[in-house]
Design a protein around this motif. Structure first.
Motif, PDB file in Angstrom:
ATOM      1  N   ILE A 214       0.769  -1.331  -0.034  1.00  0.00           N
ATOM      2  CA  ILE A 214       0.069   0.034  -0.052  1.00  0.00           C
ATOM      3  C   ILE A 214       1.036   1.248  -0.166  1.00  0.00           C
ATOM      4  N   ASN A 215       2.092   1.221   0.319  1.00  0.00           N
ATOM      5  CA  ASN A 215       2.924   2.315   0.217  1.00  0.00           C
ATOM      6  C   ASN A 215       3.660   2.541  -1.224  1.00  0.00           C
ATOM      7  N   MET A 216       3.306   1.779  -2.039  1.00  0.00           N
ATOM      8  CA  MET A 216       4.001   1.796  -3.277  1.00  0.00           C
ATOM      9  C   MET A 216       3.045   2.391  -4.459  1.00  0.00           C
ATOM     10  N   ARG A 217       3.397   3.081  -5.251  1.00  0.00           N
ATOM     11  CA  ARG A 217       2.525   3.771  -6.177  1.00  0.00           C
ATOM     12  C   ARG A 217       2.085   2.366  -7.336  1.00  0.00           C
ATOM     13  N   ASP A 218       0.921   2.610  -7.876  1.00  0.00           N
ATOM     14  CA  ASP A 218       0.620   1.834  -8.875  1.00  0.00           C
ATOM     15  C   ASP A 218       1.264   2.108 -10.013  1.00  0.00           C
ATOM     16  N   SER A 219       1.939   3.324 -10.291  1.00  0.00           N
ATOM     17  CA  SER A 219       2.524   3.472 -11.551  1.00  0.00           C
ATOM     18  C   SER A 219       3.918   2.616 -11.519  1.00  0.00           C
ATOM     19  N   HIS A 220       4.596   2.680 -10.241  1.00  0.00           N
ATOM     20  CA  HIS A 220       5.776   1.722  -9.959  1.00  0.00           C
ATOM     21  C   HIS A 220       5.215   0.392 -10.361  1.00  0.00           C
ATOM     22  N   LYS A 221       4.499   0.061  -9.511  1.00  0.00           N
ATOM     23  CA  LYS A 221       3.965  -1.594  -9.860  1.00  0.00           C
ATOM     24  C   LYS A 221       4.006  -2.003 -11.338  1.00  0.00           C
ATOM     25  N   HIS A 222       3.371  -1.013 -12.262  1.00  0.00           N
ATOM     26  CA  HIS A 222       3.155  -1.309 -13.494  1.00  0.00           C
ATOM     27  C   HIS A 222       4.466  -1.376 -14.158  1.00  0.00           C
ATOM     28  N   ILE A 223       5.312  -0.581 -13.850  1.00  0.00           N
ATOM     29  CA  ILE A 223       6.650  -0.451 -14.483  1.00  0.00           C
ATOM     30  C   ILE A 223       7.579  -2.071 -14.076  1.00  0.00           C
ATOM     31  N   VAL A 224       7.290  -2.159 -12.897  1.00  0.00           N
ATOM     32  CA  VAL A 224       7.926  -3.582 -12.515  1.00  0.00           C
ATOM     33  C   VAL A 224       7.506  -4.638 -13.024  1.00  0.00           C
ATOM     34  N   LYS A 225       6.050  -4.873 -13.329  1.00  0.00           N
ATOM     35  CA  LYS A 225       5.570  -5.844 -14.062  1.00  0.00           C
ATOM     36  C   LYS A 225       5.892  -5.898 -15.650  1.00  0.00           C
ATOM     37  N   SER A 226       5.832  -4.635 -16.270  1.00  0.00           N
ATOM     38  CA  SER A 226       6.416  -4.609 -17.565  1.00  0.00           C
ATOM     39  C   SER A 226       7.827  -5.150 -17.816  1.00  0.00           C
ATOM     40  N   PHE A 227       8.719  -4.614 -16.658  1.00  0.00           N
ATOM     41  CA  PHE A 227      10.046  -4.899 -16.873  1.00  0.00           C
ATOM     42  C   PHE A 227      10.257  -6.479 -16.765  1.00  0.00           C
ATOM     43  N   GLN A 228       9.563  -7.094 -15.765  1.00  0.00           N
ATOM     44  CA  GLN A 228       9.470  -8.524 -15.656  1.00  0.00           C
ATOM     45  C   GLN A 228       9.201  -9.263 -16.755  1.00  0.00           C
ATOM     46  N   ASN A 229       8.140  -8.900 -17.498  1.00  0.00           N
ATOM     47  CA  ASN A 229       7.764  -9.551 -18.697  1.00  0.00           C
ATOM     48  C   ASN A 229       9.076  -9.195 -19.674  1.00  0.00           C
TER      49      ASN A 229
END
Length: 518
Positions: free
Chosen positions: A202-217
């Motif tokens: 909950i302390n992490m921004r959704d935009s950061h999570k999206h970048i993390v997921k894309s980089f993982q892909n």
């Protein structure tokens, strides 16, 4: 780097006598206007700016431990024993366990979190009082037995998605995939350690999570392996994501180049550029994309330059009405709204005036100096990292601030050269905001020997750690072999906790120290 026993999480640090609440009135920080004065002892500063420009030698962790914390101090702060994981982490338990470690207070209402942190700070000051008494510091205890009054914690204006920077590693996930980008539960030596994606933090921004997921892909489609150990031949190491309140986003990809030729590194950069500008990653809408090829645990920009892949060289954050340039390695508080509360607290507790000269020790990119500049005669920032001082100068120019000077070099070497110049100033206040490891003992000694400094504001994100040793040395009247120290000590007069890290056990503690001259 947040470290908890059982987990490693790479998440990316004139008041006199009794202070009355009437004297601590909240001061308004104006946006860009500043007091027009003559440059602060400009001739001497111009000379100093040309000195001490050598980038400090990077120390190993062992050298840092030996050089920055004497053996007698290190015995006082013992790390809790690490207990290896005993039960495998599963897909069903991974996110709950990660939340418990990264945001251990997230299940409690925010006002109760602040109560818990207030109790923690009370214990810190109670311990400090005992330690100061042992070194015969001239303190006057409060009715609660503390060495100075302790104010209630000042809350963060943002408690959800407040982090503007996150650093994630790459290891095997609960499904065994070696290219899982996330935070680590366990230690690298623990066979049950896993990397857990930050999906529900909950302390992490959704935009950061999206970048993390894309980089993982992206890396999962790459032919290159992840680098779990430097000698395993893999290249993918870390991802750093930064963003601003206005929505600008930066991503920094850290690789181990192994034996890749320069053409091979450029090929990786081209693949990243296509993915984040034309492919699936374009939905991240990055404003800046960098790569750093580093063969060590951590590299400075001189050792391994940041290579711009796409977008702008930097993003811009606004804090206290000023614009700050955020480069890949710039230090900036991870909670911008909380940082504004912190800097207003510093201005308030310092009681600066148009005749004050502010010494900003460990100035970084100059945030404290520039925020305080409109309210003082002038500011002098000191930092041993040349690149940070260069960024501070750029930030001053971008905000049209002319009464701030920044000097590269170690504080223990620069301060003695400033002594004569500072004696010409009528009111000198120092602010220190070091990393968790605190200040080198030589810096404390130099501050005490700098007689022009009348007040010191110490900002600590871990006051129970090595900063405690700094506090004790500031107040001690005992020199080596119990001989009286000729320099006048500093004693705590007022303490204010500021919460920059909601849902965690951490917070900043701002302490005003007064020099005792009688």
């Amino acid at each position: 780097m947040l470290r908890s026993r059982g987990i490693i999480l790479t998440l990316t640090r004139g008041l006199r006598g009794q202070v009355s609440s009437n004297r601590l009135k909240r001061a308004s920080l104006g946006p860009r206007e500043h007091i027009s004065t003559e440059p602060v002892v400009e001739e001497g500063l111009a000379r100093l700016r040309g000195e001490n420009v050598t980038q400090p030698k990077r120390e190993t962790s062992e050298e840092h431990s030996l050089n920055h914390h004497p053996k007698d101090d290190s015995r006082k702060i013992r790390a809790a024993r690490y207990v290896p994981l005993s039960i495998p982490i599963t897909a069903e338990t991974q996110h709950d366990l990660l939340a418990q470690h990264v945001t251990p207070l997230c299940q409690k209402p925010y006002h109760k979190q602040l109560n818990i942190k207030q109790q923690q700070m009370f214990k810190v000051l109670h311990t400090l009082g005992k330690r100061l008494a042992q070194v015969q510091a001239p303190i006057e205890r409060t009715t609660k037995g503390l060495p100075c009054p302790l104010e209630s914690p000042r809350p963060s204006p943002d408690v959800i998605s407040y982090r503007n920077k996150d650093e994630l590693g790459i290891r095997s996930g609960v499904d065994g995939n070696p290219k899982t980008v996330g935070f680590f539960i366990g230690r690298p030596t623990d066979p049950l350690m896993v990397s857990v994606p930050p999906t529900y933090l909950i302390n992490m921004r959704d935009s950061h999570k999206h970048i993390v997921k894309s980089f993982q892909n992206f890396i999962r489609e790459s032919d290159h392996r992840a680098c779990h150990h430097f000698d395993d031949g893999g290249i993918w190491r870390n991802l750093v994501v930064r963003s601003t309140q206005s929505g600008e986003k930066m991503a920094i990809v850290l690789i181990h180049p192994q034996q890749l030729p320069e053409d091979g590194i450029h090929e990786i950069m081209d693949e990243l550029k296509r993915f984040f500008t034309e492919g699936e990653g374009s939905s991240c809408q990055l404003d800046s994309l960098y790569l750093q090829a580093c063969k060590q645990t951590k590299c400075t920009r001189e050792q391994a330059p940041y290579r711009l892949i796409a977008g702008k060289k930097h993003i811009t954050e606004t804090c206290c009405g000023l614009d700050f340039r955020i480069s890949p390695d710039s230090f900036f508080q991870i909670n911008t709204g909380g940082a504004e509360v912190l800097y207003r607290t510093v201005q308030e507790i310092a009681e600066v005036s148009p005749i004050t000269t502010l010494l900003d020790i460990c100035c970084g990119t100059g945030t404290v100096s520039l925020v305080m500049a409109p309210h003082v005669r002038g500011t002098i920032g000191i930092d041993e990292v040349t690149a940070a001082v260069q960024d501070a100068g750029e930030n001053a120019r971008a905000n049209n601030i002319s009464n701030s000077t920044f000097i590269p070099g170690k504080a223990e070497k620069v301060l003695p050269q400033l002594s004569r110049l500072l004696r010409e100033c009528s009111d000198v206040v120092a602010v220190v905001n070091p990393a968790r490891s605190g200040l080198h003992p030589d810096v404390i000694h130099t501050i005490r020997q700098s007689t022009a400094i009348s007040k010191l504001i110490y900002i600590s994100c871990k006051p129970e750690g090595y900063a405690m040793e700094n506090f004790v040395k500031l107040g001690s009247t005992l020199g080596p072999k119990n001989m009286k120290d000729k320099s006048a000590p500093f004693v705590p007069r007022y303490a204010i906790p500021v919460d920059l890290f909601p849902h965690t056990n951490h917070m900043e503690l701002v302490i005003l120290f007064d020099r005792v001259t009688n």
